[in-house]
Design a protein around this motif. Structure first.
Motif, PDB file in Angstrom:
ATOM      1  N   SER A   1      75.350 -51.115 -74.078  1.00  0.00           N
ATOM      2  CA  SER A   1      76.353 -50.865 -73.040  1.00  0.00           C
ATOM      3  C   SER A   1      77.517 -50.038 -73.577  1.00  0.00           C
ATOM      4  CB  SER A   1      76.864 -52.186 -72.472  1.00  0.00           C
ATOM      5  OG  SER A   1      75.829 -52.864 -71.778  1.00  0.00           O
ATOM      6  N   LEU A   2      77.902 -50.255 -74.828  1.00  0.00           N
ATOM      7  CA  LEU A   2      78.936 -49.412 -75.427  1.00  0.00           C
ATOM      8  C   LEU A   2      78.447 -47.967 -75.532  1.00  0.00           C
ATOM      9  CD1 LEU A   2      80.156 -51.866 -78.208  1.00  0.00           C
ATOM     10  CD2 LEU A   2      81.486 -51.093 -76.231  1.00  0.00           C
ATOM     11  N   GLY A   3      77.157 -47.783 -75.852  1.00  0.00           N
ATOM     12  CA  GLY A   3      76.594 -46.440 -75.879  1.00  0.00           C
ATOM     13  C   GLY A   3      76.606 -45.796 -74.506  1.00  0.00           C
ATOM     14  N   SER A   4      76.262 -46.578 -73.478  1.00  0.00           N
ATOM     15  CA  SER A   4      76.286 -46.050 -72.111  1.00  0.00           C
ATOM     16  C   SER A   4      77.714 -45.736 -71.671  1.00  0.00           C
ATOM     17  CB  SER A   4      75.642 -47.064 -71.148  1.00  0.00           C
ATOM     18  OG  SER A   4      75.645 -46.568 -69.829  1.00  0.00           O
ATOM     19  N   ALA A   5      78.667 -46.579 -72.052  1.00  0.00           N
ATOM     20  CA  ALA A   5      80.067 -46.335 -71.696  1.00  0.00           C
ATOM     21  C   ALA A   5      80.539 -45.002 -72.273  1.00  0.00           C
ATOM     22  CB  ALA A   5      80.938 -47.481 -72.192  1.00  0.00           C
ATOM     23  N   ALA A   6      80.092 -44.678 -73.488  1.00  0.00           N
ATOM     24  CA  ALA A   6      80.469 -43.394 -74.084  1.00  0.00           C
ATOM     25  C   ALA A   6      79.935 -42.230 -73.252  1.00  0.00           C
ATOM     26  CB  ALA A   6      79.951 -43.316 -75.523  1.00  0.00           C
ATOM     27  N   ILE A   7      78.712 -42.358 -72.747  1.00  0.00           N
ATOM     28  CA  ILE A   7      78.151 -41.316 -71.874  1.00  0.00           C
ATOM     29  C   ILE A   7      78.969 -41.212 -70.593  1.00  0.00           C
ATOM     30  CG2 ILE A   7      76.124 -40.647 -70.516  1.00  0.00           C
ATOM     31  CD1 ILE A   7      74.425 -42.080 -72.681  1.00  0.00           C
ATOM     32  N   HIS A   8      79.418 -42.357 -70.071  1.00  0.00           N
ATOM     33  CA  HIS A   8      80.233 -42.350 -68.849  1.00  0.00           C
ATOM     34  C   HIS A   8      81.574 -41.647 -69.050  1.00  0.00           C
ATOM     35  CE1 HIS A   8      77.269 -45.137 -67.314  1.00  0.00           C
ATOM     36  NE2 HIS A   8      77.917 -45.260 -66.177  1.00  0.00           N
ATOM     37  N   ARG A   9      82.037 -41.554 -70.284  1.00  0.00           N
ATOM     38  CA  ARG A   9      83.303 -40.867 -70.556  1.00  0.00           C
ATOM     39  C   ARG A   9      83.091 -39.385 -70.872  1.00  0.00           C
ATOM     40  NH1 ARG A   9      84.110 -45.722 -73.526  1.00  0.00           N
ATOM     41  NH2 ARG A   9      83.569 -44.640 -75.469  1.00  0.00           N
ATOM     42  N   SER A  10      81.840 -38.945 -70.850  1.00  0.00           N
ATOM     43  CA  SER A  10      81.523 -37.568 -71.238  1.00  0.00           C
ATOM     44  C   SER A  10      81.118 -36.727 -70.025  1.00  0.00           C
ATOM     45  CB  SER A  10      80.373 -37.581 -72.251  1.00  0.00           C
ATOM     46  OG  SER A  10      79.133 -37.825 -71.593  1.00  0.00           O
ATOM     47  N   PRO A  11      81.078 -35.407 -70.178  1.00  0.00           N
ATOM     48  CA  PRO A  11      80.621 -34.538 -69.081  1.00  0.00           C
ATOM     49  C   PRO A  11      79.183 -34.803 -68.668  1.00  0.00           C
ATOM     50  CG  PRO A  11      81.808 -33.263 -70.743  1.00  0.00           C
ATOM     51  CD  PRO A  11      81.584 -34.621 -71.326  1.00  0.00           C
ATOM     52  N   GLU A  12      78.403 -35.436 -69.517  1.00  0.00           N
ATOM     53  CA  GLU A  12      77.001 -35.685 -69.193  1.00  0.00           C
ATOM     54  C   GLU A  12      76.840 -36.550 -67.958  1.00  0.00           C
ATOM     55  OE1 GLU A  12      72.802 -37.167 -71.291  1.00  0.00           O
ATOM     56  OE2 GLU A  12      74.687 -37.335 -72.392  1.00  0.00           O
ATOM     57  N   LEU A  13      77.792 -37.448 -67.705  1.00  0.00           N
ATOM     58  CA  LEU A  13      77.678 -38.312 -66.526  1.00  0.00           C
ATOM     59  C   LEU A  13      77.601 -37.481 -65.254  1.00  0.00           C
ATOM     60  CD1 LEU A  13      77.689 -41.197 -65.291  1.00  0.00           C
ATOM     61  CD2 LEU A  13      80.163 -40.913 -65.012  1.00  0.00           C
ATOM     62  N   ALA A  14      78.492 -36.523 -65.097  1.00  0.00           N
ATOM     63  CA  ALA A  14      78.490 -35.679 -63.894  1.00  0.00           C
ATOM     64  C   ALA A  14      77.192 -34.887 -63.781  1.00  0.00           C
ATOM     65  CB  ALA A  14      79.687 -34.736 -63.902  1.00  0.00           C
TER      66      ALA A  14
END
Length: 417
Positions: free
Chosen positions: A309-322
């Motif tokens: 979940s910490l790894g996923s949270a990092a993706i959520h803070r990155s441009p990759e989420l959009a």
């Protein structure tokens, strides 16, 4: 008359909120038919969400019912987070109540998700454990803006007819604390009438519904503003896929306050496991940490899942989420163009192909499975009687060819409907 000869007292319950006999009589024959068609209990190896393999037969198929809407369950950064947490902690979890002791990895996750979603985030082993612990305290009135152990009085608990089973399952417990009512789906007039008749009301519903569609959120917020309506909303099916930081359909459209609780699974769009409750203030977090039963005493979130979940949270803070959200939206639009359904254009990934008859739904699912696509046959009590069909989910990791081919098979197999 002696005690031994007194007439036996009936042991059958009042069945006000569930009736196992009636449910099983209607549902189990269809489940048995699904089993006979090889549609439940399938054992697979997996290379991706789009390629699952039955080892014994070699049959390959795409999973059209995965709730991993952004494909994050297979993301290398998420998997690496799980490995890192296991390496750092050298433990699966602490094997103790989180009310007593919390691992610093879990505290870090609380803080990161709180910052990400703009709320006080209480994690739990699942949405079900969170709901089982929180809803009775909503009913009793003890989950308020103070959370000092006092109640302003019980709340009338109004459950949307289509709210998820994990919430409906708690109705009997809530009914020991307060009046429980069932509301027609998204019927704001019914709900407002209840708000006029009773001073304290809570509404229990989904944000994005597991069988498709969404809550009438604008109207609910008006009722909250006008009458102080308490909102308890499970928004598992929109977390990660909506909002600039993946906060979901509901959170992205309201400001958190002490009269709103949003629960969501991390096991869908977020790509990991466990659940969270978004809360309006820290006092509610501390209060539920002490008193929300299953949240504290149930099995904790495993530390590898916390790391994932910490790894996923990092993706959520990155441009990759959009980028992932945009890819998902393109796939939803393509599916709606190829195979329009009643939910077309709503921006959510859950779709249903209605066929009406439960046996027909099972047959259609079996035919598609033979052609390399697994889609869930849904029937009563998952959906109302007479509304059986297929349940499908679009994902960001599907390609255009897969969606086009699947839609073509569905059209061909349902041409006589």
């Amino acid at each position: 008359m002696t005690e031994a000869t007194e007439p036996a007292q009936s042991v059958q319950g009042p069945r006000r909120y569930r009736n196992a006999a009636a449910m099983l009589a209607a549902a189990d024959p269809v489940w048995q038919a699904a089993g006979a068609n090889g549609l439940i209990g399938i054992k697979v190896d997996s290379e991706s969400n789009n390629r699952l393999i039955v080892r014994e037969s070699g049959h390959e198929f795409a999973n059209m019912v995965s709730c991993a809407y952004l494909g994050l369950n297979n993301h290398p950064q998420v998997a690496a987070g799980a490995v890192d947490a296991l390496t750092e902690s050298r433990s699966t979890w602490l094997v103790t109540s989180t009310t007593r002791i919390r691992h610093n990895l879990l505290v870090r996750l609380e803080e990161e998700l709180g910052e990400l979603f703009g709320a006080h985030v209480l994690p739990g082993a699942s949405c079900t454990s969170l709901t089982a612990g929180i809803l009775p305290l909503v009913a009793s009135g003890h989950l308020n803006d103070r959370c000092d152990g006092s109640s302003d009085g019980p709340r009338v608990m109004v459950f949307d007819r289509f709210c998820h089973f994990c919430m409906a399952y708690v109705k009997p417990i809530c009914a020991d604390e307060a009046l429980v009512l069932n509301c027609p789906h998204n019927d704001l007039d019914y709900l407002e009438d209840i708000c006029r008749r009773y001073p304290r009301v809570a509404y229990v519903a989904d944000g994005a519904y597991s069988m498709g569609g969404a809550a009438a959120l604008d109207g609910l917020l008006e009722l909250q503003d006008r009458y102080g309506l308490f909102l308890y909303i499970d928004d598992s099916h929109s977390l990660s896929i909506m909002g600039e930081r993946g906060e979901g359909f509901v959170r992205s459209r309201l400001e958190m306050n002490p009269r709103t609780v949003i629960v969501a699974s991390l096991g869908k769009g977020f790509g990991t496991g466990g659940g969270i409750a978004m809360l309006g203030n820290r006092d509610q977090f501390e209060f539920l940490h002490r008193h929300a039963g299953p949240v504290g005493w149930s099995q904790n979130v495993a530390l590898p899942l916390v790391g994932a979940s910490l790894g996923s949270a990092a993706i959520h803070r990155s441009p990759e989420l959009a980028e992932l959200q945009a890819r998902l939206n393109r796939n939803i639009d393509l599916f709606d163009e190829l195979l329009p359904t009643s939910f077309a254009g709503n921006g959510l990934p859950v779709r249903r192909v209605d066929v009406g008859d439960a046996e027909r739904a099972v047959k259609l699912s079996a035919q598609l499975f033979e052609r390399g696509f697994y889609s869930s046959a849904v029937f009563f009590p998952i959906v109302p009687k007479g509304e059986a069909g297929l349940r499908l989910m679009m994902r960001a990791d599907m390609d255009e060819r897969l969606i086009t081919e699947f839609a073509g098979h569905v059209k061909e197999l349902t041409a006589d409907l």
